[in-house]
Scaffold this motif. Structure first.
Motif: not given
Length: 140
Positions: A51-52, A69, A92-94
């Protein structure tokens, strides 16, 4: 820095054993700073999406930039430009390390070679087993 390959998919090897290094198509290159930290994290977590927010913590600790991010996305973009688009996947999320054979980690390659050697010993092919172990040792 490792230069990009023209018109072909390259192979990236990440070496975790000994000094951390990154090779593209057999050429050792330098990846420094936060890009190096990100590759180490993704290599250790290979096969799993990271995860980011965990990436941000690994890169900046308790002092992240104003737009973490976006900063991670920029860093990933630079790695993709340097190592090839297959090096880091996700958005962007992971993020995760690219899949073999495009991207590999020395520990995984050595493990596969040892498994090959064990299989060769089981069928009485000692010379081939020794060669596989020698390649694993050379890799590490």
């Amino acid at each position: 820095m490792i230069d990009g390959a023209c018109g072909r998919e390259s192979r990236v090897l990440i070496r975790l054993v000994g000094s951390f290094t990154v090779e593209r198509d057999g050429l050792r290159g330098t990846v420094g700073g936060r890009a190096r930290t990100l590759l180490k994290l993704l290599a250790v977590e290979r096969g799993h999406a990271v995860p980011t927010d965990r990436v941000v913590e690994a890169l900046w600790g308790d002092r992240p930039p104003k737009r973490p991010v976006e900063n991670v996305a920029t860093l990933v973009s630079r790695l993709r430009r340097t190592l090839g688009p297959q090096a880091v996947t996700g958005g962007r999320r992971c993020y995760r390390l690219g899949e073999p054979p495009a991207v590999s980690v020395d520990l995984d390659e050595a493990t596969a070679l040892i498994a090959e050697a064990e299989g060769r010993l089981a069928v009485d092919e000692a010379a081939v087993a020794v060669a596989a172990v020698a390649r694993a040792i050379e890799l590490l």
